[in-house]
Design an enzyme around this catalytic site. Structure first.
Site, PDB file in Angstrom:
ATOM      1  N   ARG A  28       0.816  -1.222   0.000  1.00 45.40           N
ATOM      2  CA  ARG A  28       0.000   0.000   0.000  1.00 45.40           C
ATOM      3  C   ARG A  28       0.850   1.273   0.000  1.00 45.40           C
ATOM      4  O   ARG A  28       0.331   2.364  -0.265  1.00 45.40           O
ATOM      5  CB  ARG A  28      -0.918   0.007   1.228  1.00 45.40           C
ATOM      6  CG  ARG A  28      -2.192  -0.805   1.029  1.00 45.40           C
ATOM      7  CD  ARG A  28      -2.944  -0.962   2.335  1.00 45.40           C
ATOM      8  NE  ARG A  28      -3.137   0.297   3.043  1.00 45.40           N
ATOM      9  CZ  ARG A  28      -4.187   1.107   2.884  1.00 45.40           C
ATOM     10  NH1 ARG A  28      -5.128   0.799   2.001  1.00 45.40           N
ATOM     11  NH2 ARG A  28      -4.298   2.203   3.597  1.00 45.40           N
ATOM     12  N   CYS A  52       4.525  34.944  24.814  1.00 46.03           N
ATOM     13  CA  CYS A  52       4.583  33.526  25.157  1.00 46.03           C
ATOM     14  C   CYS A  52       4.532  33.343  26.675  1.00 46.03           C
ATOM     15  O   CYS A  52       5.329  33.943  27.403  1.00 46.03           O
ATOM     16  CB  CYS A  52       5.864  32.900  24.603  1.00 46.03           C
ATOM     17  SG  CYS A  52       6.203  31.235  25.209  1.00 46.03           S
ATOM     18  N   CYS A  55       8.012  31.806  28.153  1.00 43.08           N
ATOM     19  CA  CYS A  55       9.291  32.502  28.091  1.00 43.08           C
ATOM     20  C   CYS A  55       9.650  33.114  29.454  1.00 43.08           C
ATOM     21  O   CYS A  55       8.756  33.452  30.245  1.00 43.08           O
ATOM     22  CB  CYS A  55       9.257  33.600  27.024  1.00 43.08           C
ATOM     23  SG  CYS A  55       9.537  32.988  25.340  1.00 43.08           S
ATOM     24  N   HIS A 116      13.027  30.581  23.034  1.00 42.56           N
ATOM     25  CA  HIS A 116      11.722  30.269  22.458  1.00 42.56           C
ATOM     26  C   HIS A 116      11.839  29.457  21.176  1.00 42.56           C
ATOM     27  O   HIS A 116      10.913  28.736  20.791  1.00 42.56           O
ATOM     28  CB  HIS A 116      10.978  31.583  22.179  1.00 42.56           C
ATOM     29  CG  HIS A 116       9.569  31.428  21.709  1.00 42.56           C
ATOM     30  ND1 HIS A 116       8.536  31.046  22.542  1.00 42.56           N
ATOM     31  CD2 HIS A 116       9.009  31.607  20.473  1.00 42.56           C
ATOM     32  CE1 HIS A 116       7.401  30.998  21.852  1.00 42.56           C
ATOM     33  NE2 HIS A 116       7.662  31.330  20.593  1.00 42.56           N
ATOM     34  N   ASN A 156       5.018  16.552  23.697  1.00 39.36           N
ATOM     35  CA  ASN A 156       4.260  16.685  22.459  1.00 39.36           C
ATOM     36  C   ASN A 156       4.895  17.826  21.676  1.00 39.36           C
ATOM     37  O   ASN A 156       4.891  18.974  22.133  1.00 39.36           O
ATOM     38  CB  ASN A 156       2.785  17.001  22.721  1.00 39.36           C
ATOM     39  CG  ASN A 156       2.076  15.856  23.401  1.00 39.36           C
ATOM     40  OD1 ASN A 156       2.323  14.694  23.112  1.00 39.36           O
ATOM     41  ND2 ASN A 156       1.184  16.173  24.332  1.00 39.36           N
ATOM     42  N   GLY A 162      -1.043  18.574  18.679  1.00 39.50           N
ATOM     43  CA  GLY A 162      -1.886  19.251  19.655  1.00 39.50           C
ATOM     44  C   GLY A 162      -1.148  20.175  20.589  1.00 39.50           C
ATOM     45  O   GLY A 162      -1.705  20.624  21.599  1.00 39.50           O
ATOM     46  N   CYS A 163       0.117  20.477  20.279  1.00 44.32           N
ATOM     47  CA  CYS A 163       0.899  21.371  21.127  1.00 44.32           C
ATOM     48  C   CYS A 163       0.488  22.813  20.837  1.00 44.32           C
ATOM     49  O   CYS A 163       0.646  23.284  19.713  1.00 44.32           O
ATOM     50  CB  CYS A 163       2.388  21.163  20.875  1.00 44.32           C
ATOM     51  SG  CYS A 163       3.449  22.125  21.962  1.00 44.32           S
ATOM     52  N   SER A 164      -0.023  23.497  21.847  1.00 47.68           N
ATOM     53  CA  SER A 164      -0.581  24.833  21.623  1.00 47.68           C
ATOM     54  C   SER A 164       0.447  25.943  21.755  1.00 47.68           C
ATOM     55  O   SER A 164       0.164  27.095  21.417  1.00 47.68           O
ATOM     56  CB  SER A 164      -1.729  25.089  22.616  1.00 47.68           C
ATOM     57  OG  SER A 164      -1.253  25.001  23.954  1.00 47.68           O
ATOM     58  N   HIS A 167       6.994  27.117  22.263  1.00 43.64           N
ATOM     59  CA  HIS A 167       8.170  27.160  23.133  1.00 43.64           C
ATOM     60  C   HIS A 167       8.535  25.725  23.529  1.00 43.64           C
ATOM     61  O   HIS A 167       7.698  24.996  24.046  1.00 43.64           O
ATOM     62  CB  HIS A 167       7.886  27.992  24.382  1.00 43.64           C
ATOM     63  CG  HIS A 167       9.117  28.300  25.190  1.00 43.64           C
ATOM     64  ND1 HIS A 167       9.634  29.563  25.287  1.00 43.64           N
ATOM     65  CD2 HIS A 167       9.938  27.502  25.920  1.00 43.64           C
ATOM     66  CE1 HIS A 167      10.717  29.536  26.050  1.00 43.64           C
ATOM     67  NE2 HIS A 167      10.918  28.280  26.446  1.00 43.64           N
ATOM     68  N   HIS A 169       9.061  22.515  25.209  1.00 42.21           N
ATOM     69  CA  HIS A 169       8.743  22.085  26.571  1.00 42.21           C
ATOM     70  C   HIS A 169       8.179  20.674  26.561  1.00 42.21           C
ATOM     71  O   HIS A 169       7.755  20.165  25.535  1.00 42.21           O
ATOM     72  CB  HIS A 169       7.731  23.041  27.220  1.00 42.21           C
ATOM     73  CG  HIS A 169       6.351  22.963  26.623  1.00 42.21           C
ATOM     74  ND1 HIS A 169       6.033  23.539  25.401  1.00 42.21           N
ATOM     75  CD2 HIS A 169       5.208  22.379  27.064  1.00 42.21           C
ATOM     76  CE1 HIS A 169       4.749  23.318  25.127  1.00 42.21           C
ATOM     77  NE2 HIS A 169       4.232  22.608  26.123  1.00 42.21           N
ATOM     78  N   GLN A 171       6.168  17.640  29.468  1.00 46.57           N
ATOM     79  CA  GLN A 171       5.284  17.568  30.622  1.00 46.57           C
ATOM     80  C   GLN A 171       5.621  16.349  31.472  1.00 46.57           C
ATOM     81  O   GLN A 171       6.261  15.400  31.008  1.00 46.57           O
ATOM     82  CB  GLN A 171       3.822  17.490  30.183  1.00 46.57           C
ATOM     83  CG  GLN A 171       3.339  18.702  29.401  1.00 46.57           C
ATOM     84  CD  GLN A 171       1.853  18.650  29.115  1.00 46.57           C
ATOM     85  OE1 GLN A 171       1.031  18.558  30.032  1.00 46.57           O
ATOM     86  NE2 GLN A 171       1.500  18.682  27.841  1.00 46.57           N
ATOM     87  N   LYS A 314      -0.002  10.238   8.810  1.00 48.78           N
ATOM     88  CA  LYS A 314      -0.780   9.008   8.922  1.00 48.78           C
ATOM     89  C   LYS A 314      -1.961   9.265   9.854  1.00 48.78           C
ATOM     90  O   LYS A 314      -1.822   9.950  10.867  1.00 48.78           O
ATOM     91  CB  LYS A 314       0.073   7.875   9.501  1.00 48.78           C
ATOM     92  CG  LYS A 314      -0.750   6.609   9.770  1.00 48.78           C
ATOM     93  CD  LYS A 314       0.096   5.490  10.321  1.00 48.78           C
ATOM     94  CE  LYS A 314      -0.770   4.296  10.736  1.00 48.78           C
ATOM     95  NZ  LYS A 314      -1.557   3.728   9.626  1.00 48.78           N
ATOM     96  N   GLN A 326      -2.414  -0.525  11.904  1.00 47.82           N
ATOM     97  CA  GLN A 326      -1.958  -0.936  10.574  1.00 47.82           C
ATOM     98  C   GLN A 326      -0.954   0.076  10.058  1.00 47.82           C
ATOM     99  O   GLN A 326      -1.045   1.271  10.342  1.00 47.82           O
ATOM    100  CB  GLN A 326      -3.163  -1.025   9.626  1.00 47.82           C
ATOM    101  CG  GLN A 326      -2.854  -1.513   8.222  1.00 47.82           C
ATOM    102  CD  GLN A 326      -2.486  -0.386   7.250  1.00 47.82           C
ATOM    103  OE1 GLN A 326      -2.774   0.774   7.507  1.00 47.82           O
ATOM    104  NE2 GLN A 326      -1.833  -0.740   6.162  1.00 47.82           N
TER     105      GLN A 326
END
Length: 349
Positions: A28, A52, A55, A116, A156, A162-164, A167, A169, A171, A314, A326
């Site tokens: 595929r 930010c 920062c 940053h 992330n 989904g990192c908003s 800068h 970092h 978690q 993906k 898959q």
């Protein structure tokens, strides 16, 4: 009837860490792509952004000012996923369909650098060593709290994940229960250890080092490889060669080797599509429940979503959500691609 070709024929691969299977469909990978393309930012970030909230010196959402930190900086997440409050709770053993229980925990943010615009692959090894020492301290401090049984260190990277905030970092979520993926891993590591009196990931790494076709980077103390059972196109895992159950077991040489391989691997990721490569990464290590966990082996997962280019990712949809995971491109092909990439960041060429 012809002979099976693992590089061309559809097949399933077994993941002994999770006791799960993944469907591999190499043919595929040749299909044309007419689906969604992600928007990748080409904006050059400033060294300091006055807007930010991560920062140095800036005000966070809760009104607290960050200190003028000069290396890594840790603070309690202003929008924590868990609370530290102790809650009275009686389990209703008669409940079948509506089971629930409170979860107690602590969430922290780790700023990697006051810069940053400086992601892991663009940092000096010494800066990454400082981050690792911060992780070690947090693992120890949080793990020593009586109700904390697991400490999850993760990052992330990129808006696609989904990192908003750009800068750099990561978690840390520390909690009273073992999360589902860790609980599965714990069971399978323990089962293998009790059956063989050996460590599953040590045995697996020895076998991979003999075959070599999925090894991406190797140094004296660690190896980065594409797991045989990898799901994401360019998924990798860093495994310690010595039997190390947790990040605080490192010698000074191992800490430096770990920082070096982190920089090399993330640099290869950025060089793959000449972009700041998005991923979710996280460390898996022994729980902090006070028990001996000889079955554990320190390792770190990288789950990047990009597939064909900086704009094509993906998706885990349809069959993946209803059947099992898959992938198209084989882990061996992914490893070969990553292995051949330069250790020098594309911005510095």
């Amino acid at each position: 009837m012809r002979n099976f070709d693992i590089n061309e024929d559809p097949h399933r691969r077994y993941n002994p860490l999770l006791n799960e299977w993944v469907l591999v469909s190499p043919h595929r990978a040749k299909r044309p792509w007419q689906g969604q393309n992600e928007t990748i930012s080409t904006e050059k970030l400033p060294e300091y952004d006055p807007t930010c909230y991560l920062c140095p010196g800036n005000v966070r959402a809760n009104g607290v000012n960050n200190p003028d930190y000069e290396s890594s900086f840790v603070f309690e997440n202003d929008f924590a996923a868990m609370k530290q409050d102790e809650i009275m709770y009686e389990d209703d053993i008669r409940q079948t369909f509506f089971k629930a229980q409170p979860e107690r925990g602590i969430s922290r943010v780790v700023c990697f650098s006051p810069r940053h615009d400086l992601t892991l692959p663009e940092m000096e090894v010494e800066g990454i060593e400082n981050i690792i020492r911060t992780w070690q301290k947090e693992y120890t401090d949080l793990g020593n709290i009586d109700y904390i049984n697991h400490v999850q260190i993760f990052e992330n990277k990129g808006s696609v994940m989904g990192c908003s905030n750009p800068h750099p970092h990561g978690q840390i979520w520390a909690q009273s229960s073992l999360p589902t993926q860790v609980e599965k891993t714990q069971k399978n590591l323990k089962d293998y250890f009790l059956k063989n009196n050996r460590n599953l990931l040590q045995d697996y790494l020895k076998a991979e080092l003999i075959k070599e076709d999925r090894i991406v980077i190797e140094n004296d103390h660690f190896a980065a490889l594409v797991p045989f059972w990898a799901i994401w196109p360019y998924e990798t895992m860093i495994i310690s060669k010595r039997h190390i159950t947790k990040i605080t077991d490192f010698t000074a040489e191992e800490l430096s080797s770990y920082a070096t391989i982190l920089k090399q691997l993330t640099t290869k990721y950025d060089n793959l599509f000449n972009t700041s490569f998005p991923y979710s990464s996280g460390i898996h290590q022994a729980p902090t429940d006070g028990e001996s966990h000889e079955e554990w082996q320190f390792h770190m997962h990288f789950y990047p979503p990009l597939l064909r280019s900086a704009t094509v990712k993906k998706f885990m949809v349809g069959y993946e959500m209803l059947g099992e995971s898959q992938r198209d491109i084989t882990p061996e092909k992914s490893a070969a691609v990553l292995r051949e990439l330069s250790d020098i960041h594309y911005k510095n060429k």
